[in-house]
Design an enzyme around this catalytic site. Structure first.
Site, PDB file in Angstrom:
ATOM      1  CE  LYS A   1      -7.240  -0.120   6.175  1.00 13.61           C
ATOM      2  NZ  LYS A   1      -8.104   0.420   5.137  1.00 13.61           N
TER       3      LYS A   1
ATOM      4  CB  CYS B   1      -3.566   3.319  -1.603  1.00 12.19           C
ATOM      5  SG  CYS B   1      -4.718   4.628  -1.287  1.00 12.19           S
TER       6      CYS B   1
ATOM      7  CG  HIS C   1      -1.887   1.004   1.394  1.00 17.76           C
ATOM      8  ND1 HIS C   1      -1.611   2.286   1.804  1.00 17.76           N
ATOM      9  CD2 HIS C   1      -3.218   0.967   1.156  1.00 17.76           C
ATOM     10  CE1 HIS C   1      -2.737   2.994   1.816  1.00 17.76           C
ATOM     11  NE2 HIS C   1      -3.731   2.206   1.435  1.00 17.76           N
TER      12      HIS C   1
ATOM     13  CD  GLN D   1      -7.002  -4.304   4.234  1.00 16.25           C
ATOM     14  OE1 GLN D   1      -7.923  -5.050   4.596  1.00 16.25           O
ATOM     15  NE2 GLN D   1      -7.218  -3.071   3.806  1.00 16.25           N
TER      16      GLN D   1
ATOM     17  CG  ASP E   1       0.486  -2.194   6.021  1.00 13.53           C
ATOM     18  OD1 ASP E   1      -0.443  -2.364   6.839  1.00 13.53           O
ATOM     19  OD2 ASP E   1       0.338  -1.601   4.931  1.00 13.53           O
TER      20      ASP E   1
HETATM   21  N1  C6P Z   1      -6.384   0.685   2.826  1.00 17.03           N
HETATM   22  C1  C6P Z   1      -8.179   0.275   1.295  1.00 17.03           C
HETATM   23  O1  C6P Z   1      -9.289   0.518   0.824  1.00 17.03           O
HETATM   24  P1  C6P Z   1      -4.849   4.060   7.138  1.00 17.03           P
HETATM   25  O2  C6P Z   1      -5.486   4.877   6.042  1.00 17.03           O
HETATM   26  O3  C6P Z   1      -3.615   4.684   7.670  1.00 17.03           O
HETATM   27  O4  C6P Z   1      -5.821   3.641   8.184  1.00 17.03           O
HETATM   28  O5  C6P Z   1      -4.422   2.667   6.455  1.00 17.03           O
HETATM   29  C2  C6P Z   1      -3.600   2.686   5.330  1.00 17.03           C
HETATM   30  C3  C6P Z   1      -3.408   1.289   4.840  1.00 17.03           C
HETATM   31  C4  C6P Z   1      -2.182   0.691   5.010  1.00 17.03           C
HETATM   32  N2  C6P Z   1      -1.954  -0.566   4.618  1.00 17.03           N
HETATM   33  C5  C6P Z   1      -2.905  -1.305   4.045  1.00 17.03           C
HETATM   34  C6  C6P Z   1      -2.610  -2.713   3.648  1.00 17.03           C
HETATM   35  C7  C6P Z   1      -4.174  -0.763   3.828  1.00 17.03           C
HETATM   36  O6  C6P Z   1      -5.107  -1.507   3.262  1.00 17.03           O
HETATM   37  C8  C6P Z   1      -4.419   0.579   4.207  1.00 17.03           C
HETATM   38  C9  C6P Z   1      -5.734   1.229   3.926  1.00 17.03           C
HETATM   39  C10 C6P Z   1      -7.696   1.124   2.437  1.00 17.03           C
HETATM   40  O7  C6P Z   1      -7.464  -0.632   0.870  1.00 17.03           O
HETATM   41  C11 C6P Z   1      -7.776   2.575   2.113  1.00 17.03           C
HETATM   42  S1  C6P Z   1      -6.691   3.031   0.815  1.00 17.03           S
END
Ligand code: C6P
Length: 432
Positions: free
Chosen positions: A249, A387, A146, A226, A223
């Site tokens: 999430k 992203c 991401h 997910q 990371d």
């Molecule tokens: N992915 C998706 O629709 P934040 O925005 O900081 O809470 O998380 C960012 C992020 C980082 N790593 C992974 C693997 C993610 O999936 C995400 C957020 C969302 O896939 C929004 S782009």
């Protein structure tokens, strides 16, 4: 109604393990759904079919109630006042930290509250990176990442002159482990990778990867955005040096997340931001820092968010990750089988060792057109690059449609998605 399961392909594993196959009857789906008020609303005159939990999962009533109670009964700034409300707010805030730490097998003082996964990774890149990475160093990351585990390293490379090494992804959508090993031969200082792909659903073998990276002398930044919503996280067993995740999430509020880091690494890192609460002493001659985790929490934190995050973790733990994983496992198998029936649909990502997020293209229909038609029928999916532009480039795509399922999703919603796709095919023609 229980659907005929005889046509299903062998179910993929969800959550890294291979839980016993559950059915909607085992998982009291109606009781689960009843806890999410938003699921009973309509969109464009249709019952909401929410298939965008990978972007943001819905919060259950008890998380909403806990945040409401905090503001109604306990709201005050934390760690500051000697008065009762401040003491109660501080206790609730620190209890939330303890709940989250306990949930991931960590000590409380190793858990830093951040705005989310993005800020967690930026914190490591800015702080650990600025102290320990120089022009001769290499940072290895994967093409699966991401942007939040990609751009902070690009920024670090720009600042320091360090070189980035990108680990490839196989055509099946798994990490290219041979390329991972080749990257380690260059002795990177940092290896950054995701636990679970937000586009492909791929579950990476984290403990194996952290072990290989450590043997090559690198620290690892994982990371977990997910992964944490779908499986219990044990940072000791997984073995990273840093692990980042977001509350929104996993049934919590937005604007709050956590960074877990090894205590000795956190101790050695300079502050990320300066301000109130992160200091030990401030004089005109200079300042000294509070102990971790407060060293990294400058200013008034997102108190309500943290308390809501703690409640969400309690909610998921009490519901049980075994049942949740089994439910998603069943749903993923059902979704795979039903998506396979749709001519002209191309699914990206592995069929095994995956979570219940599905990225696909459908004939020549633009993913945004697809999502618009589905939305007109109350079905919320995501369309675009998610992203994940380097990953999209890897597959020669500008974007995909993405449906993601969670603990409250049903087989009937999978059916609604398939019906919505057929409807889109009728509008655009040429597809079954
Ligand atoms: N992915 C998706 O629709 P934040 O925005 O900081 O809470 O998380 C960012 C992020 C980082 N790593 C992974 C693997 C993610 O999936 C995400 C957020 C969302 O896939 C929004 S782009």
């Amino acid at each position: 109604m229980e659907a005929d399961r005889s046509h299903l392909a062998p179910p993929p594993s969800v959550g890294g393990s291979d839980p016993a196959v559950a059915t909607e009857a085992d998982w009291d789906i109606e009781a689960v759904r009843a806890q999410f008020p938003i699921l009973s609303r309509e969109v464009h005159g249709h019952p909401l079919v929410y298939l965008d939990s990978a972007a943001s999962a819905q919060p259950p009533l008890r998380v909403l109630d806990r945040i409401d109670r905090y503001y109604r009964e306990q709201h005050a700034n934390v760690h500051r006042g000697a008065h009762q409300l401040s003491a109660e707010a501080t206790e609730a805030y620190e209890n939330a930290r303890a709940t989250i730490a306990d949930h991931i097998g960590a000590d409380s003082d190793e858990v830093v509250f951040t705005r989310g996964t993005t800020e967690s990774i930026n914190l490591v890149a800015a702080s650990w990176g600025s102290r320990f990475v120089g022009a001769d160093d290499i940072v290895a990351l994967t093409k699966m990442e991401h942007h939040s585990n990609f751009v902070p390293w690009q920024l670090l490379a720009e600042r320091t002159g360090a070189r980035l090494r990108f680990v490839d992804v196989t055509p099946e959508g798994t990490l290219d482990l041979e390329d991972f090993d080749r990257a380690l031969e260059d002795r990177p200082k940092i290896v950054a990778f995701m636990h679970v792909s937000n586009s492909l659903g791929t579950i990476n073998p984290v403990s194996d990867l952290t072990e290989r990276a450590r043997a090559a002398g690198a620290i690892t930044v994982v990371d977990g955005a997910q992964a944490a919503p779908h499986m219990p996280i044990d940072v000791q067993g997984l073995g990273p040096d840093f692990y980042a995740f977001s509350a929104h999430k996993m049934c919590g509020p937005t604007g709050i997340g956590a960074l877990w880091g090894r205590r000795e690494l956190l101790d050695d890192m300079p502050p990320y931001q300066g301000g109130g609460e992160m200091i030990s002493e401030v004089t005109t001659a200079g300042s000294s820092w509070a102990a971790v985790p407060h060293k990294f929490e400058a200013g008034t934190p997102n108190i309500a968010g943290a308390i809501g995050f703690g409640e969400a973790v309690r909610f998921l733990s009490e519901l049980g990750f075994d049942g949740l994983a089994a439910h998603e496992h069943d749903l993923a198998a059902y979704a795979l089988a039903r998506l396979d029936e749709v001519d002209g649909l191309t699914l990206y990502g592995p069929r095994e060792d995956r979570t219940s997020v599905f990225s696909f293209t459908y004939g020549d229909i633009h993913p945004h057109d697809l999502s618009t038609i589905l939305d007109q029928n109350g079905i919320a999916i995501r369309a675009g690059h998610h992203c994940n532009q380097p990953l999209m480039d890897r597959f020669g795509l500008s974007g995909t449609a993405r449906a993601s399922f969670y603990l409250y999703s049903t087989r009937a919603e999978v059916d609604a998605l398939i019906e919505g796709l057929r409807m889109a095919a009728r509008v655009f023609g040429g597809l079954s």
